[in-house]
Design an enzyme around this catalytic site. Sequence first.
Site, PDB file in Angstrom:
ATOM      1  N   HIS A  95       0.844  -0.754  -0.617  1.00 45.99           N
ATOM      2  CA  HIS A  95       0.211  -0.140   0.053  1.00 45.99           C
ATOM      3  C   HIS A  95       0.748   1.285   0.165  1.00 45.99           C
ATOM      4  O   HIS A  95       0.954   2.471  -0.792  1.00 45.99           O
ATOM      5  CB  HIS A  95      -0.689  -0.088   0.957  1.00 45.99           C
ATOM      6  CG  HIS A  95      -1.533   1.812   1.929  1.00 45.99           C
ATOM      7  ND1 HIS A  95      -2.710   1.877   0.559  1.00 45.99           N
ATOM      8  CD2 HIS A  95      -1.338   2.415   2.184  1.00 45.99           C
ATOM      9  CE1 HIS A  95      -3.400   2.818   1.553  1.00 45.99           C
ATOM     10  NE2 HIS A  95      -2.434   3.408   1.854  1.00 45.99           N
ATOM     11  N   GLU A  96       1.950   1.509   0.822  1.00 43.18           N
ATOM     12  CA  GLU A  96       2.556   2.895   0.873  1.00 43.18           C
ATOM     13  C   GLU A  96       3.530   2.042  -0.822  1.00 43.18           C
ATOM     14  O   GLU A  96       3.932   3.131  -0.979  1.00 43.18           O
ATOM     15  CB  GLU A  96       3.287   2.501   2.145  1.00 43.18           C
ATOM     16  CG  GLU A  96       3.043   2.098   3.269  1.00 43.18           C
ATOM     17  CD  GLU A  96       2.343   3.714   4.050  1.00 43.18           C
ATOM     18  OE1 GLU A  96       2.186   4.209   3.232  1.00 43.18           O
ATOM     19  OE2 GLU A  96       0.873   2.885   4.679  1.00 43.18           O
ATOM     20  N   HIS A  99       1.933   4.266  -2.626  1.00 48.91           N
ATOM     21  CA  HIS A  99       2.246   6.173  -2.908  1.00 48.91           C
ATOM     22  C   HIS A  99       3.063   6.131  -3.366  1.00 48.91           C
ATOM     23  O   HIS A  99       2.943   7.667  -3.995  1.00 48.91           O
ATOM     24  CB  HIS A  99       2.080   7.061  -1.420  1.00 48.91           C
ATOM     25  CG  HIS A  99       0.256   6.714  -0.830  1.00 48.91           C
ATOM     26  ND1 HIS A  99      -0.733   6.576  -0.581  1.00 48.91           N
ATOM     27  CD2 HIS A  99      -0.184   5.809   0.796  1.00 48.91           C
ATOM     28  CE1 HIS A  99      -1.693   6.668  -0.078  1.00 48.91           C
ATOM     29  NE2 HIS A  99      -0.887   6.345   1.107  1.00 48.91           N
TER      30      HIS A  99
HETATM   31 ZN   LIG Z   1      -2.091   5.302   2.630  1.00 44.78          ZN
END
Ligand SMILES: [Zn+2]
Length: 223
Positions: A95-96, A99
């Site tokens: 998830h990171e 980004h």
């Molecule tokens: Zn996030």
Amino acid sequence: MSYWIFVLPGLLLAVLASLVTQTTFRRYSRVRPASGLTGAEAAERMLQSQGIVNVRIERGRGFLSDHFDPSANTLRLSPGVHDSPSLSAVGVACHEAGHALQKASGYGPLGLRSALVPVTQLGSQLAFPVILAGMVLHRPGLFQLGILLFAAVVAFTLITLPVEWNATARAKRLMVSSGIVTPQEQPHAASVLNAAFMTYVASAVSSILTLLYYLTLGGRRSD
Ligand SMILES: [Zn+2]
């Protein structure tokens, strides 16, 4: 009394979302992916699969303190994610990494959210004192300024929703295609991210209800 009617739903939702996130994270932190990758290795592999090699991956501090720092182009993963070969760890790390991919691809809402950070910090600290001063001093202009400051906070929590959902969507897709998890493991790794997304929904709901509460104060003032 009416304060709690506005604040309690958001508060309960936030507590519930946080509990579900932590429970789900702990459940799948005991399940090892077939790839045997740690969170840090998973993030690196996902970024490499998209040709991204200039993102630093660091070990941060604290439980679930994972985040991407766009200004330093650095992923800071909590120790339990960075070093752990588990479905929870690879889920959060991907998830990171999502980004970081948003930044690399010039995804608009991420830039908008970063731009709103200073206004939001100002707004969350000053809005209520300014609103209160407007009421006590009978200055509608001051009251409206306070509302405007808090509207920036609401805008921030709303723009956060597509940013977070998009990072999770990238993670869900790329964690399978880059061989971090198998298609059978993917829903378990993704369940941690779905729960985490609910915490962002909770803060958006909270901020909207708080804004509504502030607006009712305005109605009372003019009585
Ligand atoms: Zn996030």
